[in-house]
Scaffold this motif. Structure first.
Motif, PDB file in Angstrom:
ATOM      1  N   TRP A  32       0.905  -1.184  -0.102  1.00 27.70           N
ATOM      2  CA  TRP A  32      -0.146  -0.058  -0.005  1.00 27.70           C
ATOM      3  C   TRP A  32       0.860   1.289  -0.031  1.00 27.70           C
ATOM      4  O   TRP A  32       0.559   2.210  -0.630  1.00 27.70           O
ATOM      5  N   ARG A  33       1.986   1.238   0.797  1.00 24.02           N
ATOM      6  CA  ARG A  33       2.745   2.432   0.722  1.00 24.02           C
ATOM      7  C   ARG A  33       3.413   2.668  -0.611  1.00 24.02           C
ATOM      8  O   ARG A  33       3.539   3.994  -0.878  1.00 24.02           O
ATOM      9  N   LYS A  34       3.712   1.845  -1.232  1.00 27.40           N
ATOM     10  CA  LYS A  34       4.260   1.928  -2.695  1.00 27.40           C
ATOM     11  C   LYS A  34       3.317   2.393  -3.610  1.00 27.40           C
ATOM     12  O   LYS A  34       3.445   3.325  -4.578  1.00 27.40           O
ATOM     13  N   GLY A  35       2.097   1.678  -3.578  1.00 25.60           N
ATOM     14  CA  GLY A  35       1.153   1.835  -4.792  1.00 25.60           C
ATOM     15  C   GLY A  35      -0.004   2.866  -4.373  1.00 25.60           C
ATOM     16  O   GLY A  35      -0.424   3.599  -5.408  1.00 25.60           O
ATOM     17  N   ILE A  36      -0.331   2.907  -3.134  1.00 17.30           N
ATOM     18  CA  ILE A  36      -1.529   3.822  -2.902  1.00 17.30           C
ATOM     19  C   ILE A  36      -1.153   5.160  -2.172  1.00 17.30           C
ATOM     20  O   ILE A  36      -1.526   6.190  -2.279  1.00 17.30           O
ATOM     21  N   LYS A  37      -0.357   4.986  -1.342  1.00 19.92           N
ATOM     22  CA  LYS A  37      -0.162   6.254  -0.392  1.00 19.92           C
ATOM     23  C   LYS A  37       0.501   7.415  -1.105  1.00 19.92           C
ATOM     24  O   LYS A  37      -0.143   8.484  -0.696  1.00 19.92           O
ATOM     25  N   PRO A  38       1.202   7.267  -2.032  1.00 18.00           N
ATOM     26  CA  PRO A  38       1.388   8.525  -2.927  1.00 18.00           C
ATOM     27  C   PRO A  38       0.341   9.422  -3.394  1.00 18.00           C
ATOM     28  O   PRO A  38       0.320  10.445  -3.679  1.00 18.00           O
ATOM     29  N   LEU A  39      -0.651   8.540  -3.540  1.00 11.09           N
ATOM     30  CA  LEU A  39      -1.985   9.314  -4.144  1.00 11.09           C
ATOM     31  C   LEU A  39      -2.818   9.916  -3.325  1.00 11.09           C
ATOM     32  O   LEU A  39      -3.965  10.620  -3.704  1.00 11.09           O
ATOM     33  N   LEU A  40      -2.562   9.881  -2.021  1.00 12.94           N
ATOM     34  CA  LEU A  40      -3.444  10.087  -0.768  1.00 12.94           C
ATOM     35  C   LEU A  40      -3.120  11.510  -0.414  1.00 12.94           C
ATOM     36  O   LEU A  40      -2.015  11.904  -0.100  1.00 12.94           O
ATOM     37  N   PRO A  41      -4.226  12.410   0.190  1.00 13.47           N
ATOM     38  CA  PRO A  41      -3.868  13.391   1.293  1.00 13.47           C
ATOM     39  C   PRO A  41      -3.201  12.866   2.252  1.00 13.47           C
ATOM     40  O   PRO A  41      -3.348  12.055   2.757  1.00 13.47           O
ATOM     41  N   ALA A  42      -2.330  13.858   2.953  1.00 13.94           N
ATOM     42  CA  ALA A  42      -1.431  13.362   4.167  1.00 13.94           C
ATOM     43  C   ALA A  42      -2.350  12.741   5.251  1.00 13.94           C
ATOM     44  O   ALA A  42      -1.968  11.772   5.913  1.00 13.94           O
ATOM     45  N   PHE A  43      -3.550  13.361   5.432  1.00 10.36           N
ATOM     46  CA  PHE A  43      -4.529  13.082   6.824  1.00 10.36           C
ATOM     47  C   PHE A  43      -4.894  11.535   6.527  1.00 10.36           C
ATOM     48  O   PHE A  43      -4.847  10.535   7.619  1.00 10.36           O
ATOM     49  N   CYS A  44      -4.872  11.263   5.304  1.00 15.66           N
ATOM     50  CA  CYS A  44      -5.301   9.652   5.056  1.00 15.66           C
ATOM     51  C   CYS A  44      -4.338   8.760   5.141  1.00 15.66           C
ATOM     52  O   CYS A  44      -4.393   7.573   5.749  1.00 15.66           O
ATOM     53  N   ALA A  45      -3.203   9.173   4.610  1.00 18.73           N
ATOM     54  CA  ALA A  45      -2.007   8.287   4.798  1.00 18.73           C
ATOM     55  C   ALA A  45      -1.699   8.220   6.176  1.00 18.73           C
ATOM     56  O   ALA A  45      -1.344   7.038   6.539  1.00 18.73           O
ATOM     57  N   GLU A  46      -1.811   9.326   6.881  1.00 18.48           N
ATOM     58  CA  GLU A  46      -1.313   9.184   8.491  1.00 18.48           C
ATOM     59  C   GLU A  46      -2.323   8.016   8.993  1.00 18.48           C
ATOM     60  O   GLU A  46      -1.632   7.407   9.933  1.00 18.48           O
TER      61      GLU A  46
END
Length: 167
Positions: A32-46
């Motif tokens: 997920w960190r590689k494929g999805i995280k870069p696409l998200l707003p910071a609050f979602c990733a956190e």
């Protein structure tokens, strides 16, 4: 978690074991960190980093999960959360990308879907996740819908692409 790369080993697909929940959750988070995280707003990733939604998912649906094992390592997993013709999850640890793990898992799930009497397989991906989208279209999945939807796990709206393959 200690993983090692072991070249030229056969990929073994098998049902997940209850003792593998933590490892599978860690693999899901890594992918997920590689494929999805870069696409998200910071609050979602956190939020995902803090709460790892893979942990409760794997625990709840362990009987619907297939794992890909390469040598002594579990390299990835895939699931049909509702045991129907919808593939809900496919995650490969970053150390094992490019070794055919995702394709092998996908083929195994398609066989399960077919054996259950379905004639099509369905999957949804985030539109900006081009690597996943390219994999599915390469394996004959066709886009049937593209729209912005609220993702209940990520707690944000994302453009999603629904794909279907005739089996």
């Amino acid at each position: 978690m200690e993983l090692t790369q072991q070249p030229s080993l056969a990929i073994n697909i098998r049902p997940a074991k209850a003792t593998e929940v933590d490892l599978l959750a860690a693999i899901g988070l890594d992918a997920w960190r590689k494929g999805i995280k870069p696409l998200l707003p910071a609050f979602c990733a956190e939020d995902v980093e803090t709460n790892n939604p893979f942990q409760p998912f794997v625990h709840a649906y362990i009987e619907h999960i297939l794992v890909a094992q390469l040598g002594d390592n579990i390299a990835g997993f895939a699931a049909r959360e509702f045991n129907d013709n919808r593939i809900t999850d496919l995650w490969v640890h970053s150390l094992f990308e490019g070794k055919g793990i995702a394709t092998t898992l996908l083929i195994a799930l398609e066989a399960e879907i077919q054996n259950a009497g379905y004639t099509t397989a369905l999957i949804t991906v985030t539109a900006q996740n081009t690597r996943a989208h390219q994999l599915y279209t390469h394996l004959d999945y066709k886009v049937i819908r593209k729209e912005t939807r609220y993702d209940r796990v990520l707690k944000t709206s994302l453009e999603k692409v629904d794909l279907r393959k005739k089996l």
